[in-house]
Design a protein around this motif. Structure first.
Motif, PDB file in Angstrom:
ATOM      1  N   THR A   1       0.872  -1.172   0.000  1.00  0.00           N
ATOM      2  CA  THR A   1       0.000   0.000   0.000  1.00  0.00           C
ATOM      3  C   THR A   1       0.907   1.220   0.000  1.00  0.00           C
ATOM      4  N   ASN A   2       0.815   2.021  -1.055  1.00  0.00           N
ATOM      5  CA  ASN A   2       1.692   3.188  -1.146  1.00  0.00           C
ATOM      6  C   ASN A   2       0.939   4.355  -1.773  1.00  0.00           C
ATOM      7  N   PRO A   3       0.943   5.536  -1.171  1.00  0.00           N
ATOM      8  CA  PRO A   3       1.416   5.793   0.181  1.00  0.00           C
ATOM      9  C   PRO A   3       0.726   4.847   1.175  1.00  0.00           C
ATOM     10  N   ASN A   4       1.440   4.504   2.230  1.00  0.00           N
ATOM     11  CA  ASN A   4       0.898   3.506   3.152  1.00  0.00           C
ATOM     12  C   ASN A   4      -0.126   4.120   4.096  1.00  0.00           C
ATOM     13  N   THR A   5      -0.590   3.327   5.049  1.00  0.00           N
ATOM     14  CA  THR A   5      -1.700   3.802   5.879  1.00  0.00           C
ATOM     15  C   THR A   5      -1.279   4.865   6.896  1.00  0.00           C
ATOM     16  N   VAL A   6       0.016   5.185   6.989  1.00  0.00           N
ATOM     17  CA  VAL A   6       0.360   6.346   7.808  1.00  0.00           C
ATOM     18  C   VAL A   6       0.613   7.565   6.920  1.00  0.00           C
ATOM     19  N   GLY A   7       0.267   7.437   5.629  1.00  0.00           N
ATOM     20  CA  GLY A   7       0.337   8.579   4.724  1.00  0.00           C
ATOM     21  C   GLY A   7       1.730   8.845   4.194  1.00  0.00           C
ATOM     22  N   LEU A   8       2.600   7.843   4.214  1.00  0.00           N
ATOM     23  CA  LEU A   8       3.974   8.067   3.777  1.00  0.00           C
ATOM     24  C   LEU A   8       4.303   7.302   2.506  1.00  0.00           C
ATOM     25  N   PHE A   9       5.097   7.940   1.665  1.00  0.00           N
ATOM     26  CA  PHE A   9       5.610   7.313   0.447  1.00  0.00           C
ATOM     27  C   PHE A   9       6.895   6.604   0.833  1.00  0.00           C
ATOM     28  N   ASP A  10       6.976   5.303   0.565  1.00  0.00           N
ATOM     29  CA  ASP A  10       8.155   4.561   0.998  1.00  0.00           C
ATOM     30  C   ASP A  10       9.371   4.956   0.159  1.00  0.00           C
ATOM     31  N   PRO A  11      10.399   5.570   0.778  1.00  0.00           N
ATOM     32  CA  PRO A  11      11.544   6.037  -0.003  1.00  0.00           C
ATOM     33  C   PRO A  11      12.376   4.886  -0.581  1.00  0.00           C
ATOM     34  N   ASN A  12      12.188   3.670  -0.053  1.00  0.00           N
ATOM     35  CA  ASN A  12      12.964   2.521  -0.543  1.00  0.00           C
ATOM     36  C   ASN A  12      12.182   1.691  -1.542  1.00  0.00           C
ATOM     37  N   ILE A  13      11.219   2.310  -2.185  1.00  0.00           N
ATOM     38  CA  ILE A  13      10.273   1.516  -2.980  1.00  0.00           C
ATOM     39  C   ILE A  13      10.970   0.720  -4.093  1.00  0.00           C
ATOM     40  N   LEU A  14      11.993   1.311  -4.727  1.00  0.00           N
ATOM     41  CA  LEU A  14      12.674   0.591  -5.816  1.00  0.00           C
ATOM     42  C   LEU A  14      13.435  -0.614  -5.282  1.00  0.00           C
ATOM     43  N   GLU A  15      14.007  -0.440  -4.094  1.00  0.00           N
ATOM     44  CA  GLU A  15      14.739  -1.557  -3.493  1.00  0.00           C
ATOM     45  C   GLU A  15      13.751  -2.661  -3.088  1.00  0.00           C
ATOM     46  N   ILE A  16      12.593  -2.254  -2.621  1.00  0.00           N
ATOM     47  CA  ILE A  16      11.579  -3.235  -2.198  1.00  0.00           C
ATOM     48  C   ILE A  16      11.152  -4.106  -3.376  1.00  0.00           C
ATOM     49  N   THR A  17      10.839  -3.468  -4.516  1.00  0.00           N
ATOM     50  CA  THR A  17      10.380  -4.274  -5.655  1.00  0.00           C
ATOM     51  C   THR A  17      11.526  -5.139  -6.189  1.00  0.00           C
ATOM     52  N   GLN A  18      12.762  -4.619  -6.083  1.00  0.00           N
ATOM     53  CA  GLN A  18      13.921  -5.397  -6.544  1.00  0.00           C
ATOM     54  C   GLN A  18      14.088  -6.667  -5.704  1.00  0.00           C
ATOM     55  N   ILE A  19      13.942  -6.518  -4.391  1.00  0.00           N
ATOM     56  CA  ILE A  19      14.102  -7.672  -3.488  1.00  0.00           C
ATOM     57  C   ILE A  19      13.076  -8.755  -3.844  1.00  0.00           C
ATOM     58  N   ILE A  20      11.857  -8.328  -4.117  1.00  0.00           N
ATOM     59  CA  ILE A  20      10.796  -9.293  -4.437  1.00  0.00           C
ATOM     60  C   ILE A  20      11.071  -9.958  -5.788  1.00  0.00           C
ATOM     61  N   HIS A  21      11.431  -9.171  -6.778  1.00  0.00           N
ATOM     62  CA  HIS A  21      11.703  -9.744  -8.108  1.00  0.00           C
ATOM     63  C   HIS A  21      12.903 -10.683  -8.068  1.00  0.00           C
ATOM     64  N   ASP A  22      13.937 -10.310  -7.319  1.00  0.00           N
ATOM     65  CA  ASP A  22      15.112 -11.181  -7.207  1.00  0.00           C
ATOM     66  C   ASP A  22      14.741 -12.532  -6.615  1.00  0.00           C
ATOM     67  N   ALA A  23      13.710 -12.514  -5.754  1.00  0.00           N
ATOM     68  CA  ALA A  23      13.286 -13.771  -5.124  1.00  0.00           C
ATOM     69  C   ALA A  23      12.293 -14.526  -6.005  1.00  0.00           C
ATOM     70  N   GLY A  24      11.944 -13.956  -7.160  1.00  0.00           N
ATOM     71  CA  GLY A  24      11.028 -14.645  -8.082  1.00  0.00           C
ATOM     72  C   GLY A  24       9.562 -14.318  -7.869  1.00  0.00           C
ATOM     73  N   GLY A  25       9.291 -13.345  -7.014  1.00  0.00           N
ATOM     74  CA  GLY A  25       7.897 -12.976  -6.759  1.00  0.00           C
ATOM     75  C   GLY A  25       7.460 -11.805  -7.620  1.00  0.00           C
ATOM     76  N   LEU A  26       6.170 -11.507  -7.586  1.00  0.00           N
ATOM     77  CA  LEU A  26       5.629 -10.365  -8.310  1.00  0.00           C
ATOM     78  C   LEU A  26       5.202  -9.283  -7.312  1.00  0.00           C
ATOM     79  N   CYS A  27       5.092  -8.062  -7.825  1.00  0.00           N
ATOM     80  CA  CYS A  27       4.781  -6.942  -6.943  1.00  0.00           C
ATOM     81  C   CYS A  27       3.412  -6.357  -7.270  1.00  0.00           C
TER      82      CYS A  27
END
Ligand SMILES: *Cc1c(COP(=O)(O)O)cnc(C)c1O
Length: 478
Positions: free
Chosen positions: A208-234
């Motif tokens: 959820t972005n912005p998340n439920t505290v109203g913040l845009f996750d500054p690490n969003i690119l790293e987050i999707t990279q971690i998931i894709h590297d593990a073979g998952g989808l975002c």
């Protein structure tokens, strides 16, 4: 106030039907009811007054400020309602031959193109009837993707604890196991915890972005990279697109699918229970699994087609079509300049109000917010006994709808405020003044706040009983 049944008087009515001038058809006796239905009997004027009285007891966006967090209760331009009310749209039958409904198909087709442009996606379905329904549909896309590759080990969906509550619920409904990851001190996803959570069983992540505290996750690119590297989808929960549309696109941030809430961001009023629309957009490799039918253009004509490996239907026909009409009218009237201006306004208004309150109320995160901000009244409750509930109730006396209370769950005594872009500076100043006045009251007369609101038809109903054992039928007394 009296119920319709209590106002009813036998023999009264409002029917103005002429005498029957066609042959009377009689049904099989077995099909007829034995007794007349017990409907209230009243004159039209009394009926009209009843509903007007009811309407006066509610609060809508036309009554005043409505900063309900995570809901985007913005004012929706009436011109979009007018577009959706055109007989050419309202008088259609879903089974009409496609040659006779080319305009309606063009609406869906054009809305898909525009919303794909805004989200950075390649294909979209309008079948889901709400946000949570869209989440469910998006998760089925993810499941189909893994299944199509013979990868059956991916059974888990990662959901940060700052996600909207529907995310873990939808993942469970779609048959996945939910893995929760905690937030870091800045309110974003804890990357170390995320790295530990992923593996060969990861089907994907819902963010959820912005998340439920109203913040845009500054690490969003790293987050999707971690998931894709593990073979998952975002998966991007885009119900809060009101904060980012026209500025950044989920598709450019590594997301494979996204849902939108047309009944939040794109001009369908909501809060009364529908109708809504939760379209799901996806990248090209997932488009083959989208629900059918899907509108396509073929030889200059619009047609219904089934994507090659479609998941089938997730709802009857084509979704809540008139909601799509309103969204398209909104998109066209705002255009390329207006869309980013609307989201910028939403973010500006939230920050403006937050700054006015920040010296007096404790903010749960001491940083710039997106479209909403979360305050914690834990300190106030400790010092004065006045809770988030008391403050929310008192706002009603000033003609303001309360913010969201006690959510998100990761913040104690939370009030989540989402002013939206359609509020003027004067309204925001007035809201700030009311919030500050209530704070002063908490320090001098806490007792009175426990009994707020003082000027509403209903003050503090027993909410648990109302939710668990609602009385939905009139008791005629045997
Ligand atoms: C509102 C919302 C939803 C759920 O949408 P519904 O239409 O109520 O099902 C999901 N995620 C977020 C972030 C929301 O704000």
């Amino acid at each position: 106030m009296k119920l319709l049944f209590e106002r009813s008087r036998a023999g009264r009515g409002s029917d103005l039907l002429p005498a029957c001038d066609v042959p009377v058809v009689t049904y099989d006796q077995g099909l007829l009811r034995a007794e007349a239905p017990r409907l209230p009997e009243m004159a039209e004027v009394d009926l009209s007054r009843h509903y007007t009285e009811l309407a006066k007891q509610t609060h809508g966006v036309n009554d005043g400020f409505y900063p309900l967090g995570s809901c985007t209760m913005k004012y929706n331009p009436r011109v979009n309602e007018e577009a959706a009310a055109q007989p050419g749209f309202t008088q259609l039958h879903p089974l009409q031959p496609v040659e006779t409904v080319q305009g309606a198909l063009e609406v869906i087709y054009t809305a898909e193109k525009m919303l794909c442009e805004i989200t950075g996606m390649d294909g979209m379905t309008f079948q889901p009837a709400a946000g949570a329904h869209g989440e469910y549909t998006g998760l089925l896309l993810i499941r189909k993707y893994h299944q199509s590759r013979g990868d059956t080990a991916r059974t888990k969906i990662i959901v940060p604890d700052s996600a909207h509550g529907t995310n873990p619920a939808s993942a469970t409904m779609a048959g996945f196991k939910v893995v929760s990851v905690p937030s870091n001190e800045q309110g974003g996803v804890d990357l170390d915890a995320l790295r530990k959570a992923v593996g060969p069983d990861t089907a994907g992540l819902m963010l959820t972005n912005p998340n439920t505290v109203g913040l845009f996750d500054p690490n969003i690119l790293e987050i999707t990279q971690i998931i894709h590297d593990a073979g998952g989808l975002c998966y991007y929960d885009g119900a809060n697109l009101n904060a980012i549309m026209g500025h950044v696109r989920p598709g450019d941030m590594g997301f494979d699918c996204v849902h939108l809430n047309l009944h939040k961001t794109f001009s369908t009023p909501h809060g009364g229970g529908g109708p809504g629309s939760g379209p799901v957009g996806c990248k090209a490799m997932l488009a083959q699994f989208l629900p059918s039918p899907h509108v396509e253009e073929k030889d200059g004509k619009f047609v219904f087609a089934a994507p090659e490996h479609t998941m089938g239907q997730v709802r009857s026909f084509y979704g809540n079509f008139l909601v799509v009409v309103k969204a398209l009218a909104y998109l066209i009237t705002l255009g390329k300049e207006g869309i980013p201006e609307a989201s910028a306004g939403a973010v500006l208004n939230a920050n403006y109000l937050m700054k006015q309150l920040a010296g007096a109320y404790d903010m749960s995160y001491d940083t710039q917010c997106m479209h909403e901000f979360v305050m914690t009244l834990q300190g106030l409750a400790h010092d004065t006994g006045v809770t988030a509930m008391d403050v929310a109730k008192r706002l009603l006396d000033f003609g303001m709808h309360p913010p969201t209370m006690y959510f998100p769950l990761i913040v104690h005594e939370a009030l989540m405020v989402e002013p939206t872009e359609t509020e003027s500076m004067e309204t925001l100043d007035e809201a700030a003044r009311v919030f500050l006045d209530i704070l002063a009251e908490a320090k001098t007369d806490a007792e009175s706040l426990h009994h707020a609101p003082h000027d509403c038809p209903i003050g503090r109903p027993d909410e648990v009983t109302a939710a668990r054992s609602p009385i939905l039928r009139y008791d005629f007394g045997a």
